[in-house]
Design a protein around this motif. Sequence first.
Motif, PDB file in Angstrom:
ATOM      1  N   ALA A   1       0.817  -1.220   0.000  1.00  0.00           N
ATOM      2  CA  ALA A   1       0.000   0.000   0.000  1.00  0.00           C
ATOM      3  C   ALA A   1       0.847   1.265   0.000  1.00  0.00           C
TER       4      ALA A   1
ATOM      5  N   LEU B   1      -3.984  -2.091   6.019  1.00  0.00           N
ATOM      6  CA  LEU B   1      -3.367  -1.129   5.103  1.00  0.00           C
ATOM      7  C   LEU B   1      -2.188  -0.424   5.765  1.00  0.00           C
TER       8      LEU B   1
ATOM      9  N   ALA C   1       1.039   1.707   4.003  1.00  0.00           N
ATOM     10  CA  ALA C   1       0.354   2.867   3.439  1.00  0.00           C
ATOM     11  C   ALA C   1       1.056   4.143   3.894  1.00  0.00           C
TER      12      ALA C   1
ATOM     13  N   VAL D   1      -9.852  -4.382   1.369  1.00  0.00           N
ATOM     14  CA  VAL D   1      -8.416  -4.311   1.071  1.00  0.00           C
ATOM     15  C   VAL D   1      -8.158  -4.637  -0.389  1.00  0.00           C
TER      16      VAL D   1
ATOM     17  N   LEU E   1      -6.217  -2.340  -3.199  1.00  0.00           N
ATOM     18  CA  LEU E   1      -4.888  -2.720  -3.680  1.00  0.00           C
ATOM     19  C   LEU E   1      -4.868  -3.319  -5.078  1.00  0.00           C
TER      20      LEU E   1
END
Length: 422
Positions: free
Chosen positions: A74, A96, A101, A339, A343
């Motif tokens: 991420a 994440l 992320a 998710v 992604l």
Amino acid sequence: MVRKLTPRELRQRRATIKFGKIFTALSVGLWFLSSIPYIFIRVGTFLDNKGLLGEAPWTIKSKEMCGEQREKNAEGRVVVVTGANSGIGYEAAKTLALLNAEKVVLGCRSKGKCEYSKAMIDAERLELCFKGQEKDFTSNVIDPSLSLDLGDLDAVKKWAESLSAQEGVDYVTDLVLNAGIMSTPLEPRNPGTGLENQLHTNHVAHFYLTSLMLPLLESVSALEGAVKDSKVVTIASLAAQSPFSYSLSDINFTSGRSFSSLTAYSQSKRANLLFAQHLHSTLSPKGIKSLAAHPGYTRTNLFHNNWHFLPKQLDFIKDIASENTLFSMSSYDGAMMTVRSILDVNIPSGSYVTPAMYATGTPVVSRPKVSKWWNPGYKDGVIMYPFMENVWSWIWGGFSFKDEDVKGLNEFTEKVTGVKIE
């Protein structure tokens, strides 16, 4: 001395025993028949998890955490998740964050719960991803100074405006519309809009929040090195499949339609799906994808906190619904729909990400198709199959919509909020 039964008493006893046998046989038979779909789903889920149903199962294993696999990384993503302090919202935000992320912004109605969620995510990321390198750890989770109260549109506006001004969020790659309430009573209605509370919170407030977040979503395309496939992910529900709960002509239960808290919940989740289709047609030309996702039958506190229509004597049903493991998934498994939506860069805008076996399983991607004659009640619309293509749509009908459904709901919501998404 035992009294000998008369012929009439013998006939009555035999009839009673026969009735008991028939009743028991019918009860067992009905229980077995009702269990067949669930047995089928559980067997299918097992095969899906083993990769034996065609598409390889899509999920994040513990060894894939910390962004070590490039296709499940991420990095560069700035994600906003509403309802991030519990259930699938928390699990999605945590996953994440663990997948590196850039920032994960927690939207919570309770400031204390948001602070606790951030602390828990940071602790797990520190343990899994920075073991022995604690000095290099920097939190990528943002707990905004304001709480996100979807019940108050003014509070929603202040929260959205504070992201740039106070939290240093210059762009957003992913907006996850996850928060929701379930099975609340009709009265009192929302004091700000006068709407039934589930419709207000689950749909109208998220519509309003999305309109406020558009500048941050649109700014991604102009930034050097930022992730370019920005997305809005709207969390739906199995309840959205009910073909009888949605009525735009009496959407607020003010013109004589009989109110049921579950009907209102189902209507609000169908509104989520129609909203996702509106965003698809409106935002995809700007490079922003709109996806819908439903987490299947997931064990969360939604059942405990919101089934207000049940009397106290039936509180045990909440425990059965929220705690059983036989026919449901964990919050983590349910969060995989969210998710993957974020992604997987190959998912087309307008898709519906669902569990492979409808109620449980790993995420699969469904695309809209024109409904067929065997889809009951949906012969004129576009249908989305959330379960094994035609099999479940023949039984249940899937989610169907027409252009006028999307347009009508959008016009209603614009009138309530005073804003447009275009």
